[in-house]
Design an enzyme around this catalytic site. Structure first.
Site, PDB file in Angstrom:
ATOM      1  N   LYS A  19      -3.263  11.923   0.119  1.00 12.97           N
ATOM      2  CA  LYS A  19      -2.139  12.368   0.569  1.00 12.97           C
ATOM      3  C   LYS A  19      -1.187  10.952   0.763  1.00 12.97           C
ATOM      4  O   LYS A  19      -1.696  10.037   1.132  1.00 12.97           O
ATOM      5  CB  LYS A  19      -1.992  13.175   1.526  1.00 12.97           C
ATOM      6  CG  LYS A  19      -2.818  12.457   2.884  1.00 12.97           C
ATOM      7  CD  LYS A  19      -2.009  11.742   3.848  1.00 12.97           C
ATOM      8  CE  LYS A  19      -1.185  10.768   4.298  1.00 12.97           C
ATOM      9  NZ  LYS A  19      -1.192   9.456   4.718  1.00 12.97           N
TER      10      LYS A  19
ATOM     11  N   TYR B  15       1.577  15.240   7.484  1.00 10.83           N
ATOM     12  CA  TYR B  15       1.087  15.711   8.532  1.00 10.83           C
ATOM     13  C   TYR B  15       2.315  16.959   9.277  1.00 10.83           C
ATOM     14  O   TYR B  15       1.699  17.921   9.596  1.00 10.83           O
ATOM     15  CB  TYR B  15       0.538  14.863   9.452  1.00 10.83           C
ATOM     16  CG  TYR B  15      -0.745  14.061   8.824  1.00 10.83           C
ATOM     17  CD1 TYR B  15      -1.891  14.831   8.769  1.00 10.83           C
ATOM     18  CD2 TYR B  15      -0.578  12.806   8.529  1.00 10.83           C
ATOM     19  CE1 TYR B  15      -2.901  13.995   8.175  1.00 10.83           C
ATOM     20  CE2 TYR B  15      -1.407  12.082   8.043  1.00 10.83           C
ATOM     21  CZ  TYR B  15      -2.758  12.702   7.889  1.00 10.83           C
ATOM     22  OH  TYR B  15      -3.962  11.949   7.423  1.00 10.83           O
TER      23      TYR B  15
HETATM   24  P1  NAD Z   1      -5.167   0.196   2.281  1.00  9.81           P
HETATM   25  O1  NAD Z   1      -3.865  -0.788   2.030  1.00  9.81           O
HETATM   26  O2  NAD Z   1      -6.057  -0.143   3.493  1.00  9.81           O
HETATM   27  O3  NAD Z   1      -6.332   0.078   0.975  1.00  9.81           O
HETATM   28  C1  NAD Z   1      -5.681   0.248  -0.207  1.00  9.81           C
HETATM   29  C2  NAD Z   1      -6.732  -0.197  -1.560  1.00  9.81           C
HETATM   30  O4  NAD Z   1      -5.896  -0.188  -2.552  1.00  9.81           O
HETATM   31  C3  NAD Z   1      -7.115  -1.726  -1.023  1.00  9.81           C
HETATM   32  O5  NAD Z   1      -8.667  -1.722  -1.225  1.00  9.81           O
HETATM   33  C4  NAD Z   1      -6.675  -2.456  -2.061  1.00  9.81           C
HETATM   34  O6  NAD Z   1      -7.183  -3.566  -2.559  1.00  9.81           O
HETATM   35  C5  NAD Z   1      -6.406  -1.319  -3.186  1.00  9.81           C
HETATM   36  N1  NAD Z   1      -5.406  -1.730  -4.387  1.00  9.81           N
HETATM   37  C6  NAD Z   1      -5.480  -1.404  -5.514  1.00  9.81           C
HETATM   38  N2  NAD Z   1      -4.395  -2.119  -6.150  1.00  9.81           N
HETATM   39  C7  NAD Z   1      -3.480  -2.427  -5.197  1.00  9.81           C
HETATM   40  C8  NAD Z   1      -2.277  -2.744  -5.302  1.00  9.81           C
HETATM   41  N3  NAD Z   1      -1.503  -3.039  -6.452  1.00  9.81           N
HETATM   42  N4  NAD Z   1      -1.504  -2.913  -3.966  1.00  9.81           N
HETATM   43  C9  NAD Z   1      -2.003  -2.781  -2.695  1.00  9.81           C
HETATM   44  N5  NAD Z   1      -3.305  -2.361  -2.606  1.00  9.81           N
HETATM   45  C10 NAD Z   1      -4.259  -2.069  -3.967  1.00  9.81           C
HETATM   46  O7  NAD Z   1      -4.797   1.559   2.463  1.00  9.81           O
HETATM   47  P2  NAD Z   1      -5.471   2.997   3.098  1.00  9.81           P
HETATM   48  O8  NAD Z   1      -5.117   3.216   4.305  1.00  9.81           O
HETATM   49  O9  NAD Z   1      -6.714   2.950   2.804  1.00  9.81           O
HETATM   50  O10 NAD Z   1      -4.759   4.106   2.202  1.00  9.81           O
HETATM   51  C11 NAD Z   1      -5.044   4.475   0.886  1.00  9.81           C
HETATM   52  C12 NAD Z   1      -4.547   5.711   0.474  1.00  9.81           C
HETATM   53  O11 NAD Z   1      -5.422   6.690   1.560  1.00  9.81           O
HETATM   54  C13 NAD Z   1      -3.235   6.071   0.605  1.00  9.81           C
HETATM   55  O12 NAD Z   1      -2.740   7.041  -0.351  1.00  9.81           O
HETATM   56  C14 NAD Z   1      -3.107   6.635   2.253  1.00  9.81           C
HETATM   57  O13 NAD Z   1      -1.978   7.643   2.166  1.00  9.81           O
HETATM   58  C15 NAD Z   1      -4.420   7.522   2.161  1.00  9.81           C
HETATM   59  N6  NAD Z   1      -4.949   7.685   3.617  1.00  9.81           N
HETATM   60  C16 NAD Z   1      -5.253   8.734   4.094  1.00  9.81           C
HETATM   61  C17 NAD Z   1      -5.642   9.106   5.352  1.00  9.81           C
HETATM   62  C18 NAD Z   1      -6.025  10.398   5.773  1.00  9.81           C
HETATM   63  O14 NAD Z   1      -6.177  10.683   6.811  1.00  9.81           O
HETATM   64  N7  NAD Z   1      -6.221  11.267   5.015  1.00  9.81           N
HETATM   65  C19 NAD Z   1      -5.760   7.934   6.061  1.00  9.81           C
HETATM   66  C20 NAD Z   1      -5.404   6.687   5.672  1.00  9.81           C
HETATM   67  C21 NAD Z   1      -5.002   6.464   4.400  1.00  9.81           C
END
Ligand code: NAD
Length: 378
Positions: A144, A230
């Site tokens: 999401k 949420y």
């Molecule tokens: P994060 O920043 O920790 O990780 C992002 C990942 O994408 C990294 O591994 C990064 O290297 C990669 N990436 C690839 N291209 C990129 C770019 N151009 N710029 C930045 N990063 C790039 O983020 P996250 O917290 O893991 O979130 C990722 C997704 O998951 C989001 O859409 C977020 O909304 C979702 N999320 C959902 C929940 C949930 O509870 N459902 C919780 C956290 C995150």
């Protein structure tokens, strides 16, 4: 639907479960029933999941959860960081042939070990990787918010339809017992008609001002598309209807930090059955609560949406329910429905509906006008 405590126990330690039940025994339990769970039987095979994007959520939650799943397993990874290949390969025993980067990702089409691609990238990349995964013939779970525009959501759903693959959202709270219970309390009008719902979800960004979540090109929106999802889901899930109208306001107290995206948003829904909801989300304030007032009582979850530690009570007492691994249940549910060729309960249409609402919230905040919510996808 079949359900039993036994299924839940596969996702939590027996000791933790006993502790929960022990604690609960001292409280007045509104409902002793465990959440409905559709399956009992052993799978013939576990479906292979490939995580795309190995950031915080994949590393901290999804990969560990995939060690507890019954119907799917961590089979592959897609990463742009070569150093992570070795670490993940060693930690989770992922063979070299199941490791991809963003350039060769499409060749995943030839890999029968991967059944499901889970897109865990910055929001603006969800559409591209969902579409590429579908075109490679893989089922998709998308995090999401589903995408950064309704147009993108339509393209994602069309790609999945054309490829004949299923698309599901990473809406983990649909698999969490306290959230399932308040959905039941609200939708079945256990305390009568809901009159008012409050739902709030937010956290405070205090540093790392360069992160993608503050960049419009990568995040689409700020708090609204992140934690705001949420709040939107919470209200709709307990009311069990889509809202007819939204009115919204945005507040920026740190415009120099939140230059490109929203900081704090409040919004109000008017539902067809008469319920009003007041929701809020922020990247500058901690908030985590769901409260519903009904004609004959009330119920609430505080906190409402963390990975662990959700607690609830109602005007009749505590909700005595176990803690579970939400992500494991969410992924297992999708895998189960693929194996049985049935629709997922958190489909792409639901994700698209929420993006439609996000666009309407932004429109209302910009114009100051109430916006009707028409032609919602779910
Ligand atoms: P994060 O920043 O920790 O990780 C992002 C990942 O994408 C990294 O591994 C990064 O290297 C990669 N990436 C690839 N291209 C990129 C770019 N151009 N710029 C930045 N990063 C790039 O983020 P996250 O917290 O893991 O979130 C990722 C997704 O998951 C989001 O859409 C977020 O909304 C979702 N999320 C959902 C929940 C949930 O509870 N459902 C919780 C956290 C995150």
């Amino acid at each position: 639907m079949l359900h039993s405590a036994k299924n839940l126990l596969t996702h939590m330690s027996r000791r933790a479960f006993n502790q929960q039940i022990g604690k609960a025994a001292g409280m007045m339990a509104l409902s002793a029933s465990l959440p409905a769970w559709p399956y009992q039987e052993k799978p013939e095979k576990k479906l292979g999941v490939a995580l795309v994007g190995l950031g915080g959520y994949s590393t901290g939650q999804l990969a560990p959860a995939l060690q507890q799943t019954q119907y799917c397993k961590l089979a592959g990874i897609v990463t742009g960081t070569p150093a992570k290949e070795k670490i993940w390969s060693e930690q989770y025993g992922i063979p070299h042939k199941n490791i991809y980067n963003y350039e060769n990702f499409d060749t995943i089409a030839d890999n029968p070990a991967i059944d499901i691609v889970y897109v865990v990238l910055p929001n603006a990349m969800h559409a591209e990787y969902t579409i590429r995964a579908a075109q490679a013939g893989k089922h998709v779970i998308c995090e999401k918010p589903m995408a950064i525009s309704v147009q993108e959501c339509e393209e994602m759903m069309a790609a999945c339809r054309e490829a004949g693959v299923k698309l599901s959202m990473g809406y983990r709270l649909h698999f969490e017992p306290h959230n399932q219970e308040v959905m039941r309390l609200g939708q079945q009008k256990v305390f009568g008609n809901l009159t008012f719902v409050t739902c709030e979800a937010g956290y405070q960004i205090k540093d790392n001002w360069d992160q993608w979540r503050l960049k419009k090109a990568l995040a689409g929106t700020g708090a609204l598309g992140n934690m705001g999802v949420y709040a939107i889901q919470g209200a709709i899930n307990v009311v069990g209807e889509n809202p007819l109208y939204v009115t919204a306001q945005e507040f920026k107290t740190k415009p120099e930090k939140f230059k490109e995206v929203d900081e704090t948003v409040t919004l109000q829904f008017e539902f067809p059955g008469g319920t009003v909801a007041n929701l809020q989300t922020s990247h500058n304030a901690r908030m985590n609560r769901l409260y519903a007032a009904a004609d004959n009582g009330w119920f609430e979850l505080v906190p409402y949406s963390p990975y662990q530690g959700i607690q609830g009570k109602s005007s009749e007492g505590a909700l005595a329910l176990p803690q579970v691994n939400q992500q494991a249940l969410q992924m297992d549910d999708f895998a189960y429905y693929i194996l049985h060729d049935k629709p997922t309960r958190v489909p792409g249409e639901m994700g698209m509906r929420d993006v439609q609402i996000i666009e309407a919230v932004l429109q209302s905040a910009a114009t100051g006008k109430k916006v009707p919510l028409k032609n919602l996808a779910f």
